[in-house]
Design a protein around this motif. Structure first.
Motif, PDB file in Angstrom:
ATOM      1  N   PHE A  84     -93.342 -24.630 -41.545  1.00 39.45           N
ATOM      2  CA  PHE A  84     -92.931 -25.538 -42.611  1.00 39.45           C
ATOM      3  C   PHE A  84     -93.693 -25.264 -43.905  1.00 39.45           C
ATOM      4  O   PHE A  84     -93.113 -25.219 -44.985  1.00 39.45           O
ATOM      5  N   PHE A  85     -95.008 -25.096 -43.775  1.00 38.44           N
ATOM      6  CA  PHE A  85     -95.786 -24.862 -44.994  1.00 38.44           C
ATOM      7  C   PHE A  85     -95.843 -23.383 -45.377  1.00 38.44           C
ATOM      8  O   PHE A  85     -96.464 -23.018 -46.369  1.00 38.44           O
ATOM      9  N   GLU A  86     -95.196 -22.557 -44.580  1.00 34.93           N
ATOM     10  CA  GLU A  86     -95.091 -21.127 -44.878  1.00 34.93           C
ATOM     11  C   GLU A  86     -96.474 -20.496 -45.043  1.00 34.93           C
ATOM     12  O   GLU A  86     -96.744 -19.809 -46.025  1.00 34.93           O
ATOM     13  N   VAL A  87     -97.377 -20.811 -44.096  1.00 40.48           N
ATOM     14  CA  VAL A  87     -98.722 -20.223 -44.102  1.00 40.48           C
ATOM     15  C   VAL A  87     -99.004 -19.604 -42.721  1.00 40.48           C
ATOM     16  O   VAL A  87     -98.392 -19.983 -41.724  1.00 40.48           O
ATOM     17  N   ASP A  88     -99.935 -18.639 -42.672  1.00 39.35           N
ATOM     18  CA  ASP A  88    -100.243 -17.961 -41.404  1.00 39.35           C
ATOM     19  C   ASP A  88    -101.243 -18.744 -40.571  1.00 39.35           C
ATOM     20  O   ASP A  88    -101.329 -18.606 -39.364  1.00 39.35           O
ATOM     21  N   LYS A  89    -102.064 -19.521 -41.290  1.00 36.13           N
ATOM     22  CA  LYS A  89    -103.186 -20.150 -40.614  1.00 36.13           C
ATOM     23  C   LYS A  89    -103.183 -21.638 -40.975  1.00 36.13           C
ATOM     24  O   LYS A  89    -103.002 -21.992 -42.140  1.00 36.13           O
ATOM     25  N   ILE A  90    -103.363 -22.500 -39.985  1.00 33.22           N
ATOM     26  CA  ILE A  90    -103.484 -23.916 -40.329  1.00 33.22           C
ATOM     27  C   ILE A  90    -104.678 -24.523 -39.601  1.00 33.22           C
ATOM     28  O   ILE A  90    -105.172 -23.969 -38.612  1.00 33.22           O
ATOM     29  N   LYS A  91    -105.126 -25.650 -40.134  1.00 32.28           N
ATOM     30  CA  LYS A  91    -106.132 -26.430 -39.408  1.00 32.28           C
ATOM     31  C   LYS A  91    -105.446 -27.703 -38.951  1.00 32.28           C
ATOM     32  O   LYS A  91    -104.794 -28.378 -39.744  1.00 32.28           O
ATOM     33  N   MET A  92    -105.561 -28.002 -37.658  1.00 30.01           N
ATOM     34  CA  MET A  92    -104.852 -29.157 -37.130  1.00 30.01           C
ATOM     35  C   MET A  92    -105.795 -29.906 -36.198  1.00 30.01           C
ATOM     36  O   MET A  92    -106.533 -29.276 -35.442  1.00 30.01           O
ATOM     37  N   ARG A  93    -105.813 -31.227 -36.271  1.00 29.05           N
ATOM     38  CA  ARG A  93    -106.643 -31.938 -35.299  1.00 29.05           C
ATOM     39  C   ARG A  93    -105.883 -33.107 -34.680  1.00 29.05           C
ATOM     40  O   ARG A  93    -105.103 -33.773 -35.353  1.00 29.05           O
ATOM     41  N   PHE A  94    -106.112 -33.284 -33.370  1.00 28.86           N
ATOM     42  CA  PHE A  94    -105.485 -34.380 -32.641  1.00 28.86           C
ATOM     43  C   PHE A  94    -106.497 -35.508 -32.546  1.00 28.86           C
ATOM     44  O   PHE A  94    -107.603 -35.308 -32.060  1.00 28.86           O
TER      45      PHE A  94
END
Ligand code: PHE
Length: 355
Positions: A236-246
């Motif tokens: 969706f954000f058209e990026v290779d790397k994301i930071k995500m936290r649950f």
């Protein structure tokens, strides 16, 4: 000169003039009308001497046919001329420049829904829809949120009747129920749509948009949920790397439940997704509660899965740099023109989603 010859000469000289339709019709009736010149000649036949009669009658007939043909072809000629004149006068100049016209734009929320649908369809989700006006059972009870459950108050529901049986759906989760009631597992669907809560400020609007996700099958676990959301956010954000936290959370219809934040930073006044140490909450999710599965006659011993609910407006604001949610729904033409998308530019995963 014989009468017949005279008639013919006179006629021919008249015919040479510039005649219109009514003039030629007049000539026609002068010749062939009841007391017309030709008709009178026919009446004369009986008075002509026997020896001459046959010859006269035959000449008269020849003349009659000849004159009729001349008249008809003249009429034809006049009609064609009139049509040509008309066509000449009514000519349309198709070289005129087009009038300037205004082309509409696709609203950023519609564009975002198209993008989301395209991303999830790539990994096997199909799109379901449910009505905005829901019943209390689908919106709450079937979702393991019985009467007097505190979660009901948190939703600031718009009820449509005194008995609180009809309401404007407060989330897209009732589409989980509708989908599971109408067929058999496995289920792998998303359900985008409008949702309603009595709330309004810079980040809340009484009508907003969510997309529900539901994946039920044998042996589905939380890592599938994580993998699916990780893929979605990157695409969706058209990026290779994301930071995500649950973050642990609570929803009556999922157990365990979590809220998901994505990491971002502000650089030169712009949001950069996938870097930095700020967190933004974008969705709620969890493993579907066994009670929900029981309510829709799915055996929780055999089937399990995950569900999530994403705030679409929030995603659109982040991706397209829009900072007041309320501007989405003000129908300001200048705003739409600036933030809207070309109607022919349908998002696909291959061609790029937001170009
Ligand atoms: N329906 C929840 C809400 O609107 C979001 C959610 C959906 C949470 C599915 C878990 C699973 O807040």
């Amino acid at each position: 000169m014989s009468d017949l010859k005279k008639i013919k000469e006179e006629f021919l000289s008249k015919l040479r003039g510039n005649l219109n339709l009514s003039e030629i019709n007049q000539i026609k009736s002068d010749l062939f009308g009841k007391n017309g010149l030709i008709s009178l000649q026919f009446k004369k036949i009986g008075t002509i001497a026997e020896a001459e009669r046959k010859k006269f009658a035959s000449n008269l007939n020849i003349l009659k046919v000849e004159l009729q043909e001349l008249i008809n072809s003249k009429i034809n000629e006049i009609e064609i001329n009139e049509i040509n004149e008309k066509l000449e006068k009514e000519k349309i100049d198709i070289t005129l420049p087009e009038r300037s016209f205004v082309r509409g734009k696709i609203h950023p929320v519609s564009q975002t829904i198209d993008e989301i649908s395209s991303i999830f369809s790539e990994i096997g989700f199909s799109v379901e829809e449910g009505p905005d006006v829901e019943n209390e059972y689908n919106n709450f009870t079937a979702l393991n949120t019985p009467d007097n459950h505190p979660a009901r108050d948190m939703h600031d529901t718009f009820y449509l009747d005194q008995n609180k049986e009809k309401l404007l759906r407060t989330h897209t989760s009732p589409v989980q129920i509708r989908t599971m009631l109408k067929s058999k597992p496995p289920f792998k669907i998303i359900a985008p749509g409008r949702t309603y809560r009595s709330d309004s400020d810079q980040t809340h609007s009484p009508m907003f948009h969510q997309v529900e996700g539901l994946h039920i099958d044998k042996n589905i676990n939380m890592s599938h949920l994580k993998g699916c959301l990780n893929y979605f956010i990157k695409e969706f954000f058209e990026v290779d790397k994301i930071k995500m936290r649950f973050r642990p959370s609570h929803f009556p219809f999922t157990e365990p439940s979590a809220e998901v934040d994505i990491g971002y930073k502000i650089k030169d006044g712009k949001i950069v997704i996938g870097e930095g140490d700020k967190w933004l909450e974008i969705l709620g999710c969890g493993m579907v509660h066994p009670n929900v599965l029981k309510n829709v006659k799915v055996d929780p011993e055999k089937y399990q899965g995950y569900a999530f609910g994403i705030g679409i407006d929030r995603l659109a604001m982040l991706k397209y740099g829009i900072n007041d949610l309320r501007s989405f729904f003000e129908c300001d033409y200048r705003w739409l023109n600036h933030f809207g998308f070309d109607p022919l530019d349908v998002p696909t995963n291959y061609r790029g989603l937001s170009r």
